[in-house]
Design a protein around this motif. Structure first.
Motif, PDB file in Angstrom:
ATOM      1  N   ASP A 196       0.829  -1.210   0.000  1.00 11.90           N
ATOM      2  CA  ASP A 196       0.000   0.000   0.000  1.00 11.90           C
ATOM      3  C   ASP A 196       0.864   1.261   0.000  1.00 11.90           C
ATOM      4  O   ASP A 196       0.553   2.233  -0.678  1.00 11.90           O
ATOM      5  CB  ASP A 196      -0.924   0.019   1.236  1.00 11.90           C
ATOM      6  N   SER A 200       0.891   4.034  -2.752  1.00 14.49           N
ATOM      7  CA  SER A 200       0.491   5.400  -2.424  1.00 14.49           C
ATOM      8  C   SER A 200       1.527   6.416  -2.909  1.00 14.49           C
ATOM      9  O   SER A 200       1.263   7.605  -2.958  1.00 14.49           O
ATOM     10  CB  SER A 200       0.291   5.545  -0.911  1.00 14.49           C
ATOM     11  N   HIS A 206      -2.727   8.927  -7.707  1.00 12.10           N
ATOM     12  CA  HIS A 206      -3.228  10.219  -7.245  1.00 12.10           C
ATOM     13  C   HIS A 206      -3.822  11.014  -8.405  1.00 12.10           C
ATOM     14  O   HIS A 206      -4.844  11.662  -8.263  1.00 12.10           O
ATOM     15  CB  HIS A 206      -2.095  11.015  -6.590  1.00 12.10           C
ATOM     16  N   SER A 219      -4.160  13.426  -1.693  1.00  9.82           N
ATOM     17  CA  SER A 219      -3.552  13.645  -2.995  1.00  9.82           C
ATOM     18  C   SER A 219      -2.861  15.011  -3.069  1.00  9.82           C
ATOM     19  O   SER A 219      -1.751  15.139  -3.565  1.00  9.82           O
ATOM     20  CB  SER A 219      -4.595  13.554  -4.099  1.00  9.82           C
TER      21      SER A 219
END
Lengths: 244, 320
Positions: A196, A200, A206, A219
């Protein structure tokens, strides 16, 4: 603030005083259009949105933003003007932010020049203009993050070609980190939170969120912290290596 | 007099290379200090530390009493600096480049244009003001660098090889400019051209291997030379023994050297004892003995020789 704006103004003048600005803007607009129409199947999809247009921005930036960023500091060092700039009553961070802003504004102008796409889709149907606006915003933010990385790398070398390749590679890895190609490699053995975490870090994830019209704090925080971190690193590098 | 530039035991190394070992100096208002030294002696590094481009490993620099390390912006605002090679943004015109510098120096509107025009006029750049800097000749580029350094009429002016690569007319012009500005500024000029020190500097410092090996006026440096105030005479070769003997017998003469015979003439050089002025005695002697002299010269001692002597002897001392 005054000093930042003076540096920004000079840099912007330098962009438009050379063919660089025009070549870049033309190629950017042409490529975004070409990708949207020919690869993104803009017409065939039969939907009034700019998804096929924005989808290719990360990949275009991968090539074009490092090309803008590579000269920011490498050129100053090569030409020796860094000695001039750093002995004027301007602090290092003012010079760095000033230069960064100039390049960012310049990319913003190129991005704004794609407005015919927006007109086209509005003529053809009734798109959600809020989503389009959010996508433009997301695209601009992503360009800023690429640019901060490129600016930082550019301060490491006098050689613009090296600056370009290294910056493009780092950006490539950050874009790819959200794809199954990379994540699948980790999924087999790494704990879920690491997968994760890597996901990310992805520019793509994003950007996808934002370009669907979802502007979330994480974001925004992600892009701004990338920009802040690399500009900070940029200050440290310029201070350390300005004379090398 | 106000001390405008102060360096206190500056030291800087780049990895294993010790560029500046220990340099302290003070420059007062009205002084033009010449920085002399062979290539790689540490002249540029010292200047870069004075101007705040490089941080010294040890020691401190002050401009107008302001510490360069602690308050860099203030110190830099008192300073005009011409870096080596006079770097400038080549894609800008001379005028737009100077506009940029004027803005950074805090000038706006009418005062900005006044300062830029004055700097252009002072450096003789009016004719090329709207040309891009990269299209200018070397001499003009150097002048752009100079214009940039003097634009805000700084109290301290530091110039790294301002005349390097210029033709004689341009050199003359730059030196004229330095002399003109000298009286109300503290100026440091680095060079390895010794004639420049004689032409513009009120004081000279010789740097070698990161240390100051001599400090004084050009005159004082010349006095360090054995040939300083030596008297050379050219006479007929036939008379050489008689004249040489008579010269050596003079009270102030330490030694007589003779050169080769050329076209039946020979050159003798009488070297004075330290501090002695022998020109008058030599003249009287030659007259008394009715010797026909083709040529008589009082030698000053060339700075070139001083320079070579100082920098090579310190090398010897270091190796010893």
């Amino acid at each position: 603030m005054r000093n930042i704006w003076i540096v920004t103004k000079r840099e912007l003048g330098a962009y438009f005083g050379t063919p660089l600005a025009y070549v870049f803007a033309v190629i950017f607009v042409a490529l975004t259009g070409a990708f949207a129409f020919f690869i993104g199947n803009f017409f065939e999809r039969g939907q009034a949105d700019l998804q096929p247009f924005f989808n290719y921005h990360p990949w275009l930036y991968l090539l074009l933003v490092p090309a803008i960023a590579m000269r920011l500091w490498a050129e100053e060092r090569k030409a020796g003007t860094i000695e001039l700039l750093m002995t004027l009553p301007i602090s290092t961070w003012e010079a760095i932010i000033g230069k960064f802003l100039a390049a960012w504004i310049f990319i913003g102008i190129a991005l704004a020049l794609t407005f015919p796409m927006w007109i086209t889709v509005n003529v053809l149907g009734n798109p959600d203009n809020g989503v389009i606006l959010a996508s433009y915003f997301g695209s601009f933010l992503m360009a800023g993050a690429f640019l901060a990385i490129g600016s930082c790398v550019s301060a490491l070398t006098k050689n613009q070609v090296i600056a370009f390749i290294v910056a493009a590679t780092i950006c490539f890895l950050l874009v790819m980190s959200g794809l199954e190609l990379v994540l699948g490699f980790f999924r087999g053995w790494a704990p879920a939170f690491i997968v994760d975490a890597i996901a990310s870090m992805s520019f793509l994830n994003h950007f996808e969120l934002i370009s669907r019209g979802v502007i979330t704090l994480p974001s925004l925080f992600f892009y701004f912290s990338i920009i802040a971190f690399f500009l900070f690193a940029n200050v440290v590098i310029v201070e350390q290596r300005k004379a090398a | 007099m106000a001390v405008l530039v102060e360096a206190d035991r500056l030291r800087k190394s780049f990895g294993p290379i010790l560029a500046v070992e220990d340099i302290s100096l003070r420059v007062e208002k009205g002084e033009v200090l010449g920085f002399l030294g062979p290539n790689g002696a540490g002249k540029s590094t010292t200047m870069k530390m004075l101007t705040g481009f490089l941080e010294p490993d040890a020691g401190r620099a002050r401009i107008c009493g302001i510490s360069v390390a602690d308050r860099p912006k203030e110190a830099k605002s008192k300073l005009g600096y011409l870096p080596e090679g006079a770097p400038a943004y080549g894609d800008m015109t001379a005028r737009s480049f100077l506009n940029f510098i004027a803005e950074v120096r805090g000038f706006d509107g009418a005062s900005k244009h006044a300062h830029v025009d004055a700097a252009l006029a002072r450096t003789g750049l009016e004719g090329v003001a709207s040309q891009r800097i990269e299209t200018l000749s070397k001499g003009y580029k150097r002048r752009v660098g100079l214009a940039q350094a003097i634009l805000h009429d700084p109290e301290v002016l530091i110039m790294d090889e301002p005349t390097d690569g210029l033709d004689p007319n341009q050199k003359h012009h730059v030196r004229g400019l330095i002399t003109e500005m000298a009286k109300d500024k503290a100026i440091i000029v680095s060079t390895h051209i010794l004639e420049e020190v004689e032409a513009v500097c009120t004081r000279a410092i010789v740097i070698d291997r990161g240390r100051i090996v001599a400090d004084g006026t050009a005159e004082a440096l010349q006095r360090r030379m054995p040939y300083h105030n030596a008297v050379a005479v050219r006479i007929a070769a036939a008379e050489v023994e008689r004249v040489a003997g008579a010269l050596a017998a003079l009270a102030g003469v330490a030694k007589v050297e003779r050169a080769e015979v050329v076209n039946g003439h020979i050159r003798l050089r009488a070297l004075p004892k330290p501090g002695a002025a022998i020109a008058a005695d030599v003249g009287a002697l030659l007259r008394d003995q009715s010797i026909i002299v083709e040529e008589l010269v009082v030698e000053r001692g060339k700075l070139d020789d001083v320079f070579r002597e100082i920098t090579t002897s310190s090398e010897g001392a270091r190796h010893a």
